[in-house]
Design an enzyme around this catalytic site. Structure first.
Site, short mmCIF file in Angstrom:
data_model
loop_
_atom_site.label_atom_id
_atom_site.label_comp_id
_atom_site.label_asym_id
_atom_site.label_seq_id
_atom_site.Cartn_x
_atom_site.Cartn_y
_atom_site.Cartn_z
N ARG A 239 10.20 -0.80 13.08
CA ARG A 239 8.79 -0.83 13.48
C ARG A 239 8.56 -1.92 14.52
O ARG A 239 8.99 -3.06 14.33
CB ARG A 239 7.89 -1.06 12.25
CG ARG A 239 7.56 0.22 11.52
CD ARG A 239 6.72 0.01 10.28
NE ARG A 239 5.45 -0.68 10.52
CZ ARG A 239 4.45 -0.70 9.64
NH1 ARG A 239 4.56 -0.05 8.49
NH2 ARG A 239 3.35 -1.35 9.91
N ARG B 180 -10.40 0.50 7.72
CA ARG B 180 -9.99 -0.86 8.06
C ARG B 180 -11.12 -1.66 8.68
O ARG B 180 -10.94 -2.83 9.02
CB ARG B 180 -8.86 -0.80 9.08
CG ARG B 180 -7.48 -1.01 8.50
CD ARG B 180 -6.49 -0.78 9.61
NE ARG B 180 -5.29 -1.53 9.44
CZ ARG B 180 -4.20 -1.02 8.87
NH1 ARG B 180 -4.18 0.20 8.40
NH2 ARG B 180 -3.11 -1.76 8.78
N ARG C 151 -1.28 -9.33 13.08
CA ARG C 151 -1.81 -8.34 12.12
C ARG C 151 -2.57 -9.03 10.99
O ARG C 151 -3.61 -8.53 10.54
CB ARG C 151 -0.65 -7.52 11.52
CG ARG C 151 -0.10 -6.48 12.50
CD ARG C 151 1.32 -6.12 12.15
NE ARG C 151 1.48 -5.35 10.94
CZ ARG C 151 2.66 -5.19 10.32
NH1 ARG C 151 3.75 -5.77 10.80
NH2 ARG C 151 2.73 -4.47 9.23
N LYS D 263 0.84 -1.21 0.00
CA LYS D 263 0.00 0.00 0.00
C LYS D 263 0.88 1.27 0.00
O LYS D 263 0.65 2.18 -0.78
CB LYS D 263 -0.93 0.02 1.24
CG LYS D 263 -1.89 -1.17 1.29
CD LYS D 263 -2.86 -1.05 2.46
CE LYS D 263 -2.22 -1.13 3.84
NZ LYS D 263 -1.57 -2.44 4.13
N ARG E 194 11.61 -6.38 5.78
CA ARG E 194 11.55 -4.96 6.15
C ARG E 194 11.93 -4.76 7.62
O ARG E 194 12.54 -3.77 8.00
CB ARG E 194 10.16 -4.39 5.87
CG ARG E 194 10.13 -2.88 6.03
CD ARG E 194 8.77 -2.29 5.77
NE ARG E 194 7.81 -2.74 6.76
CZ ARG E 194 6.52 -2.49 6.70
NH1 ARG E 194 6.01 -1.83 5.68
NH2 ARG E 194 5.71 -2.92 7.64
#
Ligand code: AP5
Ligand code: MG
Length: 190
Positions: free
Chosen positions: A135, A90, A146, A14, A129
């Site tokens: 993060r 969401r 998630r 995204k 990542r």
């Protein structure tokens, strides 16, 4: 006002595709994840609340999230030309709230770009990542949470937008360039 929702699971691309869409169409980018991470970095009260959900892979409660989004829209007049919504809505409740917020501006969601990527690749991308992102949610345990939240709370939105005739499915694997070309082709047919 031309409004795009970019939709997909964690790691579906995204943010990556939003950057391309912005430079092509000049839209204003609102990534709710980025907005929340900014608050965490600044150590604000909101940031502390956000962190307690994000680090567990859970969604921030709808009422709070809708309030934040509405503030971002109000604070950025340039959003009036059109927005790419990345990571919002969401939940069905958020989608209904967005519809109302845009109706007040005599606008609507024009298209929902749904990036579809297999779970195995999502996990692989996010773990990779995680080696550099810093993060708190890019670790295997939280990635799994998630994905679970995505399937239970967010994926039902696909049907919501299919019924509204706005959902356009895009194959989210392959090169960033090829995926972007599919998005452009879809938008050009609207
Ligand atoms: P958010 O920041 O929105 O994260 P997310 O949905 O989990 O998605 P990501 O940002 O991890 O992935 P992405 O789809 O943007 O992919 P990217 O382009 O980075 O939300 C984080 C948290 O904030 C939520 O869990 C929740 O707690 C909270 N939150 C946010 N919004 C909320 C809301 N509306 N309501 C409630 N809570 C909310 O790509 C991923 C990786 O893959 C990158 O490394 C990229 O380089 C790579 N990549 C991209 N494209 C390709 C490709 N084609 N091939 C190979 N690699 C690729
Ligand atoms: Mg993102």
């Amino acid at each position: 006002m031309f409004n795009v929702v970019i939709f997909g699971a964690p790691g579906s691309g995204k943010g990556t595709q939003s950057e391309r869409i912005i430079s092509e169409y000049g839209l204003f980018h609102i990534s709710t994840g980025d907005v929340l991470r900014e608050q965490i970095a600044k150590g604000t009260e909101l940031g502390k609340i956000a962190d307690s959900y994000i680090s567990k892979g859970q969604l921030i409660p709808d009422e709070l999230m809708i309030d934040i989004l509405s503030q971002v829209l109000d604070a950025n007049p340039q959003a009036g030309k059109g927005v790419i919504f990345d990571g919002f809505p969401r939940t069905i409740e958020q989608a209904k709230a967005l519809k109302k917020m845009l109706a007040l501006r005599e606008a609507e969601v024009d298209v929902v770009v749904g990036l579809e990527v297999e779970e195995e690749e999502l996990i692989e991308r996010l773990l990779k990542r995680g080696q550099v992102s810093g993060r708190s949610d890019d670790n295997l345990d939280t990635i799994k949470k998630r994905l679970h939240v995505y399937h239970n709370q967010t994926k039902p939105l696909k049907d919501y937008y299919v019924k509204e005739g706005k959902y356009k499915q895009i194959k989210g694997t392959g090169t960033v360039e090829n995926i972007f070309n599919s998005i452009k082709e879809t938008i050009s047919k609207l």
